[in-house]
Design a protein around this motif. Structure first.
Motif, short mmCIF file in Angstrom:
data_model
loop_
_atom_site.label_atom_id
_atom_site.label_comp_id
_atom_site.label_asym_id
_atom_site.label_seq_id
_atom_site.Cartn_x
_atom_site.Cartn_y
_atom_site.Cartn_z
N GLN A 142 -2.63 3.81 13.78
CA GLN A 142 -1.67 4.18 14.83
C GLN A 142 -0.60 5.12 14.35
O GLN A 142 -0.20 6.02 15.08
CB GLN A 142 -1.01 2.91 15.38
N ILE A 143 -0.12 4.93 13.15
CA ILE A 143 0.99 5.76 12.70
C ILE A 143 0.49 7.01 12.00
O ILE A 143 0.87 8.14 12.32
CB ILE A 143 1.92 4.97 11.76
N LEU A 144 -0.43 6.81 11.04
CA LEU A 144 -0.91 7.97 10.28
C LEU A 144 -2.00 8.72 11.04
O LEU A 144 -2.26 9.88 10.76
CB LEU A 144 -1.44 7.52 8.92
N GLY A 145 -2.65 8.00 11.98
CA GLY A 145 -3.67 8.64 12.78
C GLY A 145 -4.96 8.92 12.04
O GLY A 145 -5.71 9.84 12.36
N ASN A 146 -5.24 8.09 11.01
CA ASN A 146 -6.51 8.26 10.27
C ASN A 146 -7.67 7.60 11.04
O ASN A 146 -7.56 6.48 11.45
CB ASN A 146 -6.43 7.62 8.89
N THR A 198 14.34 9.49 8.64
CA THR A 198 13.32 10.44 9.13
C THR A 198 12.42 10.89 7.99
O THR A 198 12.90 11.21 6.90
CB THR A 198 13.95 11.70 9.78
N PHE A 199 11.12 10.91 8.28
CA PHE A 199 10.13 11.32 7.27
C PHE A 199 10.13 12.82 7.10
O PHE A 199 10.55 13.57 7.98
CB PHE A 199 8.73 10.87 7.71
N GLU A 200 9.64 13.24 5.95
CA GLU A 200 9.41 14.67 5.72
C GLU A 200 8.00 14.86 5.19
O GLU A 200 7.43 13.93 4.63
CB GLU A 200 10.43 15.22 4.72
N ASP A 201 7.51 16.02 5.33
CA ASP A 201 6.18 16.33 4.81
C ASP A 201 6.19 16.12 3.28
O ASP A 201 7.11 16.58 2.61
CB ASP A 201 5.87 17.80 5.13
N GLY A 202 5.21 15.38 2.77
CA GLY A 202 5.14 15.16 1.32
C GLY A 202 5.76 13.85 0.85
O GLY A 202 5.68 13.51 -0.32
N ASP A 203 6.40 13.10 1.77
CA ASP A 203 6.94 11.79 1.38
C ASP A 203 5.78 10.85 1.02
O ASP A 203 4.70 10.92 1.61
CB ASP A 203 7.69 11.14 2.57
N ALA A 224 9.71 1.25 1.13
CA ALA A 224 10.25 2.24 0.19
C ALA A 224 9.65 3.60 0.48
O ALA A 224 8.55 3.71 1.04
CB ALA A 224 9.96 1.85 -1.25
N VAL A 225 10.41 4.63 0.17
CA VAL A 225 9.94 6.00 0.33
C VAL A 225 10.26 6.75 -0.96
O VAL A 225 11.34 6.58 -1.52
CB VAL A 225 10.63 6.72 1.51
N SER A 226 9.29 7.51 -1.43
CA SER A 226 9.53 8.35 -2.60
C SER A 226 9.54 9.80 -2.14
O SER A 226 8.57 10.27 -1.54
CB SER A 226 8.43 8.10 -3.63
N ARG A 227 10.68 10.44 -2.37
CA ARG A 227 10.78 11.83 -1.91
C ARG A 227 11.29 12.68 -3.07
O ARG A 227 12.37 12.45 -3.60
CB ARG A 227 11.77 11.92 -0.74
N ALA A 228 10.46 13.63 -3.47
CA ALA A 228 10.83 14.58 -4.53
C ALA A 228 11.40 13.86 -5.75
O ALA A 228 12.45 14.22 -6.25
CB ALA A 228 11.83 15.60 -3.99
N GLY A 229 10.71 12.82 -6.17
CA GLY A 229 11.11 12.12 -7.40
C GLY A 229 12.23 11.12 -7.21
O GLY A 229 12.61 10.44 -8.15
N LYS A 230 12.78 11.01 -5.99
CA LYS A 230 13.82 10.02 -5.75
C LYS A 230 13.26 8.90 -4.90
O LYS A 230 12.41 9.13 -4.03
CB LYS A 230 15.00 10.65 -5.02
N HIS A 288 0.84 -1.19 0.00
CA HIS A 288 0.00 0.00 0.00
C HIS A 288 0.88 1.25 0.00
O HIS A 288 1.95 1.26 0.60
CB HIS A 288 -0.88 -0.01 1.25
N THR A 289 0.42 2.29 -0.67
CA THR A 289 1.17 3.56 -0.61
C THR A 289 0.39 4.56 0.24
O THR A 289 -0.85 4.57 0.23
CB THR A 289 1.36 4.15 -2.01
N TYR A 290 1.13 5.38 0.99
CA TYR A 290 0.50 6.40 1.83
C TYR A 290 1.28 7.69 1.69
O TYR A 290 2.50 7.69 1.50
CB TYR A 290 0.53 6.00 3.31
N ALA A 291 0.56 8.81 1.85
CA ALA A 291 1.23 10.12 1.86
C ALA A 291 1.50 10.51 3.31
O ALA A 291 0.67 10.31 4.19
CB ALA A 291 0.34 11.16 1.19
N ILE A 292 2.70 11.02 3.57
CA ILE A 292 3.08 11.45 4.92
C ILE A 292 2.69 12.92 5.10
O ILE A 292 3.01 13.77 4.25
CB ILE A 292 4.61 11.30 5.11
N GLY A 293 1.96 13.20 6.21
CA GLY A 293 1.53 14.58 6.46
C GLY A 293 2.50 15.31 7.38
O GLY A 293 3.54 14.76 7.77
N LYS A 294 2.13 16.53 7.76
CA LYS A 294 2.99 17.37 8.61
C LYS A 294 3.26 16.73 9.96
O LYS A 294 4.33 16.86 10.53
CB LYS A 294 2.29 18.72 8.85
N SER A 295 2.23 15.99 10.50
CA SER A 295 2.35 15.45 11.86
C SER A 295 3.51 14.48 12.00
O SER A 295 4.01 14.28 13.11
CB SER A 295 1.04 14.77 12.25
#
Lengths: 379, 161
Positions: free
Chosen positions: B157-161, B135-140, B119-125, B91-98
């Motif tokens: 638990q992690i994303l808090g949805n 460490t996660f960043e907003d938008g990962d 896997a993590v996709s960050r700014a096209g990488k 599954h893919t998820y978007a990481i928020g500010k929290s």
């Protein structure tokens, strides 16, 4: 040289048209050859050069027949292969032979004509099964095995007709020797040949071409037909990398076969004892007898007349093998008759193959209508 | 439900099976990467057929074998027919500010949920198999793997949805 370019260019256009309308291309190549050749406009004469190139078509075709002879699949399909093949052979060879005798051909000529009359076009039958999407039907497999049986018979017929020329004992001894030597060499050199064929450079195609051309030269040297040597070479080499050889020889086969068909048409001579009436009678006989043998095979193997109609409808077309037999062994009159036979049966056959399902349904209805079947009886 | 396999000289290989309902399905592998798929309904005499390219055949195969791509949920479920009932969801998820500036170890992703971030996709990488210190960043965009329950826990638990 310009004759070959002209003939090939004409064939390219005809191939495009035949693909466009899903028709078999072979009859068009022959018609084109007749039109520009001896019996037509006499634009293109057949010289030694074109004769050699077109003979390569036949050699590559028979090399392919040898390549496809897989003893394992022959054994696995034993009963179907034998039963369908024997019915097909006996009905059609006999009808063809008696027909030819009654129409005034000499016994030997009649036998050659009957062989061309008997043998269906594997290329057309298989292409029509794939294109018309019939491969799930039980009779499709029977048709494929019938074609394999016909290939085996082709080898026997070629051997038989060749043995007639010269001393049969010398011929048989030479053929057996060539067979043994070829199999021996291929077996000994199996690993180097496999390694050579798996290379990615130009060597695999060079090897394939050289092997086939050398086999034809060897045949001329030993005075046995190059057709036979090509089959022997193909079936021996099948034990190395059959699939790769098939792929490598395909472009040569395709191009040279077109030349073979068109130059067969070019050399057809309608003035040497050819009778249109005789040819027409043979054509009708050829269609009727193939349909009849198909129905007998369908009843015998599938217990179903409609399945037999399907078998008949998909195998009506005579083609490459009939022309090969006529070109190598036939007189002018036989070649001209076989040319007409191939054109007529392959065109009719392409339509019956396309509409075979409708034909089967129609026959099924007629049969139910005429005799009360089990579903017509009161419960 | 045996599959019958037969080599057809000049055509290719035919695989055929009859279903419990009596319908027949056949697949023909013709060299040069062409495929024909046939269906013959029980009691009918005329088959239906489709000719497939290699890519289309793969697609049909993966649909039938259970790797159903649910595009709207951004998840893929992979089923292994040879390993009884093994089903894995990706599954893919978007990481928020929290979650920004927090590491995988700190969030205790695997301990708490059982799911793993693969896997993590960050700014096209793309970062494959990130370390616990990542460490996660907003938008990962992260790709998590697990079974259905584990991924639900990950969402709660992690994303808090």
């Amino acid at each position: 040289m310009e004759e070959i370019a002209l003939a090939l260019f004409l064939c390219l256009i005809l191939a495009l048209l035949s693909k466009r309308y899903s028709l078999p291309p072979i009859p068009f190549y022959i018609i084109a050859g007749i039109a520009i050749g001896k019996s037509g406009l006499s634009l293109v004469p057949a010289d030694d050069y074109s004769r050699y190139l077109s003979s390569l078509g036949l050699i590559f075709l028979l090399f392919y027949v040898g390549l496809e002879m897989r003893p394992r699949s022959l054994r696995e399909s034993g009963r179907t292969l034998l039963l369908s093949g024997v019915i097909d052979l006996s009905v059609n060879l006999l009808t063809g032979f008696l027909g030819a005798i009654l129409l005034g051909f000499a016994p030997l000529e009649s036998f050659i004509l009957a062989s061309a009359f008997y043998i269906s076009s594997s290329a057309m039958s298989i292409a029509s099964l794939v294109e018309n999407r019939r491969l799930i039907l039980p009779e499709a497999e029977t048709i494929v095995w019938m074609m394999v049986f016909e290939d085996v018979l082709l080898i026997l017929l070629i051997s038989l007709f060749s043995a007639r020329v010269g001393n049969p004992v010398t011929f048989i001894a030479l053929t057996v020797a060539v067979l043994a030597v070829t199999i021996g060499i291929v077996r000994l050199a199996r690993h180097p040949i496999k390694a050579l064929l798996s290379r990615t450079d130009d060597l695999p195609s060079l090897f394939t071409f050289t092997a086939v051309i050398s086999s034809s030269y060897l045949a001329k040297l030993l005075r046995i037909p190059d057709a036979l040597v090509a089959i022997i070479l193909g079936s021996s080499l099948a034990a190395t990398s059959g699939a790769a050889l098939d792929r490598l020889s395909q472009p040569f086969r395709e191009v040279f076969l077109v030349l073979f068909f068109v130059f067969f048409g070019i050399t057809v001579d309608f003035s040497g004892g050819f009778s249109p009436l005789v040819a027409s009678v043979l054509c009708i006989l050829a269609l009727v007898s193939k349909m009849l043998s198909g129905i007998l095979v369908g009843r015998g193997l599938h217990g179903s007349v409609p399945a037999g109609i399907g078998i008949g409808a998909n195998t009506l077309g005579r083609g490459e093998f009939s022309i090969a037999l006529a070109a190598v062994f036939g007189s002018a009159a036989i070649s001209a008759t076989v040319a007409v036979l191939v054109v007529a049966t392959s065109l009719v056959g392409s339509f019956t193959a396309r509409y075979s399902e409708g034909l089967k349904a129609w026959v099924g209805r007629e049969r139910r209508g005429s005799l009360p079947g089990p579903d017509a009886l009161p419960e | 439900m045996g599959v019958r396999c037969i080599e057809l000289p000049g055509i290719g290989t035919k695989y055929e099976l009859e279903t419990e309902e009596g319908d027949r399905v056949a697949i023909i592998f013709m060299g040069s990467r062409r495929f024909q798929l046939y269906i013959l309904e029980k009691g009918k005499s005329s088959p239906s057929a489709a000719e497939l390219t290699a890519a289309e055949a793969r697609r049909v195969g993966s649909l039938l074998s259970g790797a159903i791509i649910e595009a709207e949920k951004e998840a893929v479920e992979i089923a292994f027919s040879t390993l009884s009932d093994l089903r894995i969801r990706v599954h893919t998820y978007a990481i928020g500010k929290s979650l920004a500036k927090r590491s995988i170890a700190e969030l205790q992703v695997r301990t708490k949920t059982g799911a793993t971030v693969v896997a993590v996709s960050r700014a096209g990488k793309n970062i494959i198999n990130p370390l616990p210190s990542f460490t996660f960043e907003d938008g990962d965009i992260v790709v998590a793997i697990g079974d259905t329950d584990q991924l639900e826990e990950f969402e709660h638990q992690i994303l808090g949805n």
